[in-house]
Design a protein around this motif. Structure first.
Motif, PDB file in Angstrom:
ATOM      1  N   UNK A   9      14.060   7.818   1.582  1.00 35.28           N
ATOM      2  CA  UNK A   9      12.963   6.640   1.845  1.00 35.28           C
ATOM      3  C   UNK A   9      12.373   7.355   2.700  1.00 35.28           C
ATOM      4  N   UNK A  10      12.984   8.418   4.151  1.00 35.59           N
ATOM      5  CA  UNK A  10      12.122   8.021   5.156  1.00 35.59           C
ATOM      6  C   UNK A  10      10.412   9.134   5.711  1.00 35.59           C
ATOM      7  N   UNK A  32       0.927  -1.100  -0.108  1.00 40.79           N
ATOM      8  CA  UNK A  32       0.001   0.131   0.101  1.00 40.79           C
ATOM      9  C   UNK A  32       0.905   1.387   0.173  1.00 40.79           C
ATOM     10  N   UNK A  33       0.409   2.481  -0.774  1.00 41.29           N
ATOM     11  CA  UNK A  33       0.874   3.529  -1.000  1.00 41.29           C
ATOM     12  C   UNK A  33       1.617   4.067  -0.011  1.00 41.29           C
ATOM     13  N   UNK A  34       1.046   3.861   1.749  1.00 40.04           N
ATOM     14  CA  UNK A  34       2.088   4.577   3.057  1.00 40.04           C
ATOM     15  C   UNK A  34       2.589   3.499   3.576  1.00 40.04           C
ATOM     16  N   UNK A  35       3.860   3.116   3.325  1.00 39.97           N
ATOM     17  CA  UNK A  35       4.481   1.936   3.516  1.00 39.97           C
ATOM     18  C   UNK A  35       4.702   3.017   4.994  1.00 39.97           C
ATOM     19  N   UNK A  36       4.866   3.225   5.161  1.00 32.31           N
ATOM     20  CA  UNK A  36       6.164   4.382   6.373  1.00 32.31           C
ATOM     21  C   UNK A  36       4.728   5.325   7.335  1.00 32.31           C
ATOM     22  N   UNK A  66      13.155   1.855  12.184  1.00 36.50           N
ATOM     23  CA  UNK A  66      13.537   0.616  11.998  1.00 36.50           C
ATOM     24  C   UNK A  66      12.607  -0.322  10.330  1.00 36.50           C
ATOM     25  N   UNK A  67      11.097   0.573  10.211  1.00 33.44           N
ATOM     26  CA  UNK A  67      10.971   0.219   8.952  1.00 33.44           C
ATOM     27  C   UNK A  67      11.738   0.333   8.157  1.00 33.44           C
TER      28      UNK A  67
END
Ligand SMILES: Nc1ncnc2c1ncn2[C@@H]1O[C@H](COP(=O)(O)OP(=O)(O)OP(=O)(O)O)[C@@H](O)[C@H]1O
Ligand SMILES: Nc1ncnc2c1ncn2[C@@H]1O[C@H](COP(=O)(O)OP(=O)(O)OP(=O)(O)O)[C@@H](O)[C@H]1O
Ligand code: SF4
Ligand SMILES: [Mg+2]
Ligand SMILES: [Mg+2]
Lengths: 347, 320
Positions: free
Chosen positions: A193-194, A6-10, A157-158
């Motif tokens: 990426x964060x 899904x678009x929002x991994x974080x 962490x992710x």
């Protein structure tokens, strides 16, 4: 490709996009972009300009990866920094999701910064030496207004797992100098990426790394790009890595994009004499190389302060057309639908 | 071409260790290399494996913190390791073998005209008169394709590629038999790099000079190599001739290194090597590549011998 995530991994509190952004396929559009730096005379007045980017246009689609290839000083970093909103264009503009990047301010600018991740040239200079990995990755989140430290840590962490910096606990307290070049570059990528961006700009992300690590980092970038359907601009001087990475390639010479093509088209049928020279100068490991000369034009790229009149490549070009190439700058010719070049040979 | 009974250079058991606060760095650890007249050997290896230290050891350009330095460097039949420093300086360094150091283009003296800098080695080491030395500098500029009027310029007035050519002219001017090139084109653009390799090929063929080319760039190394020596963690793990090496390397590290090269002209996917080279302060006993080697087996816990197969030397238990 593995299953789309899904678009929002974080879990980022979404800063709302500026209203009015249209939902087209094109995410980034560069239109007639000029980036000229003033050369100041001692005292006062302008002595001239460094024409680092000179009339560059292209569109980038959602989820598309492109590469920009060119030699040192041709304007690659200036182009990227302008796209990132760090430099103001002298003329022309950059639009992201239909919004002019140069006009953004305040919250909108902050939103844009969260949408675009930047992996800068030179990993060794990219990381602040006195910050731990955890601190480096927390910074952008704090700027985005995530004040809950437990939440920040979870996101850190992710993203560290995504760039394969594990065991995470081991890396969190480390300072950049305790990491290998490849690990430092992973931290730079994690930082880009964060905030869960839609576009990543990577400026020579592997040129400082050893051959055996280079491929690993490129693969990592490619898999992140595909997994998150990111748009991606990969800047490099190394033609041989491009085809493992992107769909389209632009060749830059002296401030201009002299050829735009799909990778295979470019490798199999380079149009511009400069591209042809780049291809014939690239070696693959082969012992026959030692007994052959490489057909490459002598000389060096021109000064960007006083670039040659007409085609900027004409002083080095062995196919230049008399009374034309040195007089008039070639416009863009498009001999095939997806393949265009700035060269009079295709008029 | 003249016939030579002995090879130009034979290096046996060369060793150079450095002292640091963390311990002794085994930068060059029992290295063997042989090189013929009119040949080029490439020393291939990743950052920190000891390539520049090997160049220093051969030319005896040592830092202060040397912990141990020994072995044989036999040049044209004479073990020059036995020479006193003064003799070495007078008859070996710059005279018989010279160096284009890593990042040479940035180490030229900024306040001296490049023509004078190129003339200097023959004045200092061969006692040539200034006028004659300048004349030689001029002909070296022609050799390396730097315009003659650049003799009068300062380094900052030259591009990186031109400065690198000047550094090459400086190494050539004393007409040594051997030039060590430490990463000569790594910082340069593709076309400049290709142009400089064209120049090196001409020099090798026309002047009969031999080269030790130090590089981490496998693809461009094939532009000059007659032989290849692969260095890993201070040791040579494979020494081969170029045709064999570039088609069928033997050592697992060489194989993986070769497979990690992205290729323009084939669709083969490049691979990468997991992990990192070991620390040179307390390198593992046994094979130093074992930790990253996909073919590792029980015997690799012991130090592998160097074995010969068809003239190729390889330090690996798989070939015992
Ligand atoms: N802030 C600046 N002020 C003045 N000139 C600049 C500035 N930034 C870049 N330039 C000049 O613009 C030209 C293009 O530089 P740029 O850094 O964009 O090239 P590049 O293609 O990224 O080169 P490299 O491959 O070496 O990173 C160069 O001549 C450079 O000196
Ligand atoms: N004077 C010195 N004192 C202590 N350690 C040193 C010294 N010079 C080099 N080393 C160490 O010796 C090892 C080999 O260094 P060297 O410069 O020979 O590697 P290299 O193969 O040339 O690397 P690169 O490709 O990065 O130039 C490294 O671990 C380096 O840190
Ligand atoms: S426009 Fe003319 S000079 Fe320029 S690349 Fe084409 S043929 Fe050569
Ligand atoms: Mg740049
Ligand atoms: Mg070195």
């Amino acid at each position: 490709m593995d299953n789309p995530i899904p678009n929002s991994v974080m879990d980022i509190p979404s800063v709302n996009p500026p209203t009015g952004g249209e939902d087209s396929e094109v995410i980034l559009s560069v239109n007639g972009l000029h980036v000229w730096f003033e050369l100041r005379r001692f005292g006062f007045g302008v002595a001239g300009y460094v024409r680092a980017v000179d009339d560059v246009s292209f569109d980038l689609k959602k989820g598309e990866a492109i590469a920009i290839v060119g030699e040192s000083g041709c304007g690659k970093s200036s182009l990227m920094k302008t796209i990132l909103g760090l430099y103001k264009p002298t003329k022309g503009d950059v639009t992201f999701e239909g919004k002019s990047v140069q006009q953004l301010s305040g919250r909108d600018l902050q939103w844009y910064r969260s949408q675009v991740g930047y992996v800068q040239q030179d990993p060794y200079g990219a990381l602040p030496p006195f910050m731990s990995v955890e601190r480096i990755l927390a910074e952008p989140l704090i700027i985005s207004g995530i004040h809950n430290s437990e939440k920040r840590r979870e996101q850190i962490r992710k993203v560290m797992e995504e760039v394969k910096l594990y065991p995470v606990e081991d890396f969190l307290p480390k300072f950049p100098h305790m990491l290998s070049g490849g690990q430092q570059q992973r931290v730079v990528i994690a930082r880009a990426m964060i905030r869960n961006p839609k576009l990543i700009v990577a400026d020579e992300p592997v040129s400082m790394l050893d051959a055996s690590v280079r491929v690993e980092i490129l693969r990592l970038l490619r898999s992140l790009q595909q997994r998150h359907n990111l748009s991606f601009i990969y800047i490099t001087h190394d033609l041989s890595t491009v085809k493992y990475f992107s769909e389209r390639i632009f060749v830059m010479y002296a401030g201009k994009l002299v050829e735009k093509a799909k990778i295979n088209e470019l490798i199999q049928n380079p149009l511009h004499p400069y591209t042809q020279a780049l291809l014939s100068a690239s070696s693959d490991p082969d012992y026959h190389n030692a007994t052959k000369f490489r057909e490459v034009p002598a000389g060096e790229p021109p000064s960007l302060v006083k670039p040659p009149a007409g085609c900027r490549f004409h002083p080095r070009c062995n196919r230049a057309i008399a009374d034309l190439c040195e007089v008039e700058a070639p416009p863009e010719f498009t001999p095939q639908p997806t393949h265009s070049t700035l060269c009079w040979l295709y008029r | 071409m003249e016939n030579h009974p002995t090879p130009l250079l034979q290096i046996h058991n060369l060793l150079l260790y450095f002292r640091t606060t963390h311990g002794v760095v085994q930068a060059v650890d029992h290295v063997d290399i042989a090189l013929d007249y009119h040949h080029a050997v490439v020393i291939l290896g990743e950052s920190g494996c000891g390539k520049s230290s090997l160049a220093r050891a051969i030319l005896r350009l040592l830092p202060r913190n040397v912990a141990e330095y020994k072995g044989e460097v036999i040049l044209e039949g004479n073990d020059v390791m036995k020479y006193e420093e003064e003799e070495f300086r007078q008859s070996i360094r710059w005279v018989a073998m010279s160096l284009v150091p890593q990042a040479a283009m940035n180490s030229l003296n900024p306040v001296i005209k490049v023509g004078d800098q190129v003339a200097e080695p023959s004045m200092v080491h061969l006692g040539t008169s200034k006028a004659e030395a300048l004349d030689q500098a001029k002909s070296m500029f022609e050799r390396v394709s730097v315009p003659i009027d650049f003799l009068q310029r300062y380094p900052f007035e030259l591009s990186g590629g031109m400065r690198q050519r000047v550094a090459l002219a400086m190494a050539l001017v004393t007409m040594p038999h051997l030039i060590i090139l430490d990463e000569p084109t790594s910082a340069l653009d593709l076309l400049t790099q290709a142009n400089i390799f064209n120049t090196l090929k001409v020099i090798k063929h026309e002047m009969g000079i031999s080269f030790i080319l130090i590089t981490h760039d496998i693809a461009t190394s094939s532009e000059l190599a007659d032989e290849v020596a692969v260095m890993y963690a201070g040791q040579i793990v494979e020494a081969s001739d170029a045709p064999h090496f570039f088609t069928e390397p033997l050592h697992p590290y060489s194989q993986m290194l070769m497979a990690s090269v992205p290729r323009l002209r084939s669709d083969q996917d490049p691979i990468f090597i997991h992990g990192q080279p070991p620390s040179l302060i307390s390198p593992p006993t046994g094979c130093r590549f074992a930790e990253r080697c996909p073919k590792v087996f029980e015997r690799c816990k012991q130090e592998p011998p160097v074995v010969q197969s068809n003239g190729i030397l390889v330090k690996c238990w798989l070939y015992c």
